[in-house]
Design a protein around this motif. Structure first.
Motif, mmCIF file in Angstrom:
data_model
loop_
_atom_site.group_PDB
_atom_site.id
_atom_site.type_symbol
_atom_site.label_atom_id
_atom_site.label_comp_id
_atom_site.label_asym_id
_atom_site.label_seq_id
_atom_site.Cartn_x
_atom_site.Cartn_y
_atom_site.Cartn_z
ATOM 1 N N PHE A 111 0.790 -1.408 -0.287
ATOM 2 C CA PHE A 111 0.073 -0.019 0.113
ATOM 3 C C PHE A 111 0.849 1.240 -0.059
ATOM 4 N N GLY A 112 1.734 1.282 0.905
ATOM 5 C CA GLY A 112 2.764 2.325 1.048
ATOM 6 C C GLY A 112 3.492 2.758 -0.551
ATOM 7 N N PHE A 113 3.894 1.657 -1.194
ATOM 8 C CA PHE A 113 4.496 1.919 -2.412
ATOM 9 C C PHE A 113 3.638 2.403 -3.394
ATOM 10 N N LEU A 114 2.468 1.937 -3.675
ATOM 11 C CA LEU A 114 1.436 2.123 -4.542
ATOM 12 C C LEU A 114 0.740 3.656 -4.253
ATOM 13 N N ALA A 115 0.557 3.720 -2.884
ATOM 14 C CA ALA A 115 -0.113 5.229 -2.552
ATOM 15 C C ALA A 115 0.785 6.278 -2.626
ATOM 16 N N GLY A 116 2.178 5.974 -2.602
ATOM 17 C CA GLY A 116 3.202 7.009 -2.546
ATOM 18 C C GLY A 116 3.696 7.352 -3.947
ATOM 19 N N SER A 117 2.903 6.976 -4.983
ATOM 20 C CA SER A 117 3.604 7.092 -6.391
ATOM 21 C C SER A 117 3.662 8.552 -6.811
ATOM 22 N N PRO A 157 -7.607 17.694 -4.107
ATOM 23 C CA PRO A 157 -7.031 18.351 -5.218
ATOM 24 C C PRO A 157 -5.550 17.874 -5.631
ATOM 25 N N VAL A 158 -4.753 17.194 -4.815
ATOM 26 C CA VAL A 158 -3.419 16.744 -5.114
ATOM 27 C C VAL A 158 -3.464 15.348 -5.389
ATOM 28 N N LEU A 159 -4.670 14.711 -5.225
ATOM 29 C CA LEU A 159 -4.522 13.267 -5.821
ATOM 30 C C LEU A 159 -4.718 12.910 -7.029
ATOM 31 N N SER A 160 -3.899 11.975 -7.617
ATOM 32 C CA SER A 160 -3.863 11.325 -8.901
ATOM 33 C C SER A 160 -3.316 9.844 -8.992
ATOM 34 N N GLY A 161 -3.728 9.253 -10.146
ATOM 35 C CA GLY A 161 -3.124 8.040 -10.168
ATOM 36 C C GLY A 161 -3.284 6.912 -8.914
ATOM 37 N N TRP A 162 -2.109 6.438 -8.581
ATOM 38 C CA TRP A 162 -2.451 5.509 -7.372
ATOM 39 C C TRP A 162 -2.555 5.992 -6.127
ATOM 40 N N SER A 163 -2.204 7.394 -6.053
ATOM 41 C CA SER A 163 -2.486 7.920 -4.935
ATOM 42 C C SER A 163 -3.970 8.184 -4.474
#
Length: 291
Positions: free
Chosen positions: A17-23, A231-237
């Motif tokens: 989760f940390g790896f993906l959400a931190g993309s 507003p700052v979320l995109s992709g895997w985040s």
């Protein structure tokens, strides 16, 4: 073996989760700051587990949870400043919100646990089993990561955005949530400290409007932080939308309302006053009392 399997699953899930959400997170030494926050959360809890397992003590469990929140939030701020030169307003405000919530709740739990003799009945059976006890500490690390995920994503984003409607709506929800949680906790502590209320259930103050107003506040404030982060979320985040969902599931289905309601039924299930209270007071979302 079952406990070891759970430990491995939770650990792999947390790091994945940390790896993906931190993309979309800033980098520190080639790794995303979000992922490193995950590592810090897990390792910190494992380190405190070691002496706790030897002593068969859960005294510092809740305190470690609070320290973990403060540590990962502080690291996230440092990482963003190191990479971008400064923190934007959204990041500063969210970091302050997490710290304020953590200090308030952490100190409240610390005082409550030590008033109970420094131990929590939830751990009586598992703290004597090192493997099961390790799972509890590992789950606490995951709890921190999932709950704070939206905040960490907003703080460490590589693409800060101007303040807008999402920021103000989320801030308003956070204020409502922290107020409900703090007031409800204070009212219950005052109620329980009165010798005349020994053995009674609380049905005054916010507890007239909801049987668990503190949990309503907790879910609301993390929902507010997620809205601020949108507003700052995109992709895997976008995985961080799990934050308030996880909190809601945890407090309603795992270790909150279901357990406390079962205990309440055992203690007051035959009391007509409690039956009336239960029938006329919502479990979570507050509403004016029927009477």
């Amino acid at each position: 073996m079952k406990s070891i399997a759970v430990f491995l699953f939770v650990t792999i899930f947390a790091f994945g989760f940390g790896f993906l959400a931190g993309s979309q997170s800033v980098d520190v030494a080639g790794y995303s700051a979000f992922f490193l926050c995950t590592v810090i959360a897990m390792v910190l809890n494992w380190l405190v587990f070691l002496p706790s397992a030897v002593a068969k003590s859960d005294t510092f469990y809740d305190t470690t949870g609070a320290i973990t929140y403060l540590t990962v939030t502080g690291f996230a701020c440092w990482a963003a400043i190191n990479a971008l030169g400064s923190l934007d307003t959204r990041a500063w405000v969210i970091a302050a919100m997490v710290a304020l919530w953590c200090i308030r709740l952490g100190s409240f739990l610390f005082i409550r646990i030590h008033a109970m003799g420094g131990t929590d009945s939830r751990f009586e059976k598992i703290k004597v089993n090192p493997a099961r006890f390790l799972v509890a500490w590992t789950l606490q690390g995951l709890w921190v990561v999932l709950t704070a995920s939206a905040a960490l994503a907003a703080i460490t984003t590589t693409n800060p955005q101007p303040i807008g409607a999402f920021f103000w709506i989320g801030s308003a929800l956070w204020i409502i949530g922290i107020a409900f949680e703090a007031v409800a906790d204070a009212q219950k502590s005052k109620f329980k400290s009165d010798p005349e209320n020994k053995g009674k259930f609380i049905d005054t103050g916010l507890w007239r409007w909801s049987r668990h107003p503190n949990y309503f506040g907790e879910i609301t404030l993390w929902t507010g932080i997620l809205i601020m982060a949108i507003p700052v979320l995109s992709g895997w985040s976008w995985l961080v939308v799990i934050s308030p969902i996880f909190v809601a599931l945890l407090l309603t289905k795992v270790s909150g309302i279901n357990l406390q309601d079962a205990q309440a039924k055992q203690r007051w299930g035959d009391d007509p006053a409690y039956q009336h209270y239960r029938q006329n007071t919502p479990a979570l979302i507050p509403r004016p009392p029927k009477g």
